[in-house]
Design a protein around this motif. Structure first.
Motif, PDB file in Angstrom:
ATOM      1  N   THR A  80      -3.689 -46.418  -5.989  1.00  0.00           N
ATOM      2  CA  THR A  80      -2.707 -47.386  -5.504  1.00  0.00           C
ATOM      3  C   THR A  80      -1.288 -46.827  -5.431  1.00  0.00           C
ATOM      4  OG1 THR A  80      -2.314 -48.300  -7.716  1.00  0.00           O
ATOM      5  CG2 THR A  80      -4.082 -49.299  -6.404  1.00  0.00           C
ATOM      6  N   HIS A  81      -1.147 -45.527  -5.604  1.00  0.00           N
ATOM      7  CA  HIS A  81       0.173 -44.900  -5.441  1.00  0.00           C
ATOM      8  C   HIS A  81      -0.020 -43.482  -4.913  1.00  0.00           C
ATOM      9  CE1 HIS A  81      -0.302 -42.165  -8.873  1.00  0.00           C
ATOM     10  NE2 HIS A  81      -0.773 -43.191  -9.557  1.00  0.00           N
ATOM     11  N   PRO A  82       0.983 -42.921  -4.236  1.00  0.00           N
ATOM     12  CA  PRO A  82       0.871 -41.545  -3.750  1.00  0.00           C
ATOM     13  C   PRO A  82       0.854 -40.559  -4.904  1.00  0.00           C
ATOM     14  CG  PRO A  82       3.101 -42.358  -3.468  1.00  0.00           C
ATOM     15  CD  PRO A  82       2.273 -43.538  -3.888  1.00  0.00           C
ATOM     16  N   ALA A  83       0.316 -39.379  -4.654  1.00  0.00           N
ATOM     17  CA  ALA A  83       0.270 -38.351  -5.697  1.00  0.00           C
ATOM     18  C   ALA A  83       1.691 -37.942  -6.082  1.00  0.00           C
ATOM     19  CB  ALA A  83      -0.507 -37.139  -5.193  1.00  0.00           C
ATOM     20  N   TYR A  84       1.943 -37.817  -7.375  1.00  0.00           N
ATOM     21  CA  TYR A  84       3.246 -37.384  -7.854  1.00  0.00           C
ATOM     22  C   TYR A  84       3.365 -35.859  -7.830  1.00  0.00           C
ATOM     23  CZ  TYR A  84       3.620 -42.221  -9.384  1.00  0.00           C
ATOM     24  OH  TYR A  84       3.656 -43.597  -9.402  1.00  0.00           O
TER      25      TYR A  84
END
Length: 224
Positions: A80-84
Motif C-alpha cells: 500500500t505504499h511505494p518502495a522506500y
C-alpha cells in the motif's frame, strides 16, 4: 495400538523479521543523509536474497516487512505504499550522492568505515557480499568486524560501531511494532537518528484508533 495416528509434515511459516543495517549517526560523516543514502543505494538487495540467502526470503524495501497487514486497505502494508529503497543497486546515483555528501562535509576522503556483524555463517556471507558491493558501486573499502552475539550487542548498546547489521521480529502484527523503534531518544534507537517530523507522525498514529488515519500516517515519508 497406534498412539500417534497423525503424521506431522514440516512446513515453512512466514517470519516478519526484517534484516537491515543501521548507521551510527554520531559517527561523522554518516550524519550526512546523502552519504547514508549512497551506501544504501549501492546495495543490491535482490541479489542478496536470491544468490546469498537463498532461503525463500523476500526483498525488503522498507523497515516494515512483508506479512504486516494494512487493515484500512485489507492488504499487506508493503503493498500500500511505494518502495522506500530499491530492490537493486543504483550505482550512478549512489556515487553522485556520495560525492555531494562529502563535499557538504568538506572532506575529500572518507574515514575508516567498519561494518559489524555477529557470528553466523549467513551473516558473514551477507557482510562479505555487501562489502564487495560498496567497493564496486562506491569505490569505498569497508572493514568487516565479527563478534560473538554478546560482544556484538554490547558494542551496539555502547555506540561502538559505524555500520552494523540488525534484525527484529514483530511483537504484534502492526506497522507500529517496527516504526516506533526510531523515535528520538527511544531505548531501541541504536542509531541515534532523530527527526522531529517522524516523531510527530508516530505520535499522531498513536493518538487515534482510526485505522485509515493510522495507515495513512504510517505511509508518509518524513523529509529526511
Amino acid at each position: 495400538m497406534d498412539l500417534f495416528p497423525t503424521v506431522f509434515v514440516p512446513r515453512s511459516i512466514p517470519d516478519a523479521t526484517p534484516y537491515f543495517f543501521i548507521f551510527n549517526m554520531k559517527k561523522k560523516p554518516l550524519n550526512n543523509e546523502k552519504i547514508r543514502r549512497a551506501f544504501s543505494l549501492a546495495i543490491d538487495r535482490k541479489a542478496i536474497v536470491e544468490k546469498v540467502a537463498q532461503g525463500g526470503q523476500k526483498v525488503a524495501t522498507g523497515l516494515v516487512p512483508w506479512g504486516i497487514p494494512d487493515p484500512a486497505a485489507n492488504k499487506d502494508f508493503t503493498d500500500t505504499h511505494p518502495a522506500y529503497v530499491p530492490e537493486t543497486a543504483k550505482a550512478e546515483e549512489a556515487k553522485r550522492l556520495l560525492e555531494e555528501g562529502m563535499k557538504e562535509e568538506g572532506i575529500t576522503e572518507l574515514p575508516e568505515i567498519t561494518f559489524d556483524y555477529n557470528t553466523g555463517e549467513l551473516h558473514k556471507k551477507i557482510a562479505e557480499t555487501v562489502q564487495q558491493m560498496w567497493k564496486k558501486n562506491l569505490g569505498v573499502d569497508v572493514q568487516l568486524r565479527n563478534s560473538e552475539l554478546k560482544v556484538f550487542l554490547d558494542r551496539i548498546d555502547k555506540g561502538d560501531f559505524v555500520i552494523a547489521r540488525m534484525g527484529i521480529g514483530a511483537d504484534y502484527l502492526d506497522p507500529m511494532s517496527f516504526l516506533d523503534l526510531y523515535l528520538t531518544g527511544g531505548d531501541s534507537n541504536s542509531s541515534y537518528w532523530s527527526n522531529t517530523e517522524y516523531d510527530s507522525l508516530i505520535a499522531k498514529a498513536k493518538s487515534t484508533a482510526d485505522q485509515k488515519v493510522r495507515m495513512e500516517t504510517f505511509r508518509r515519508k518524513p523529509c529526511s
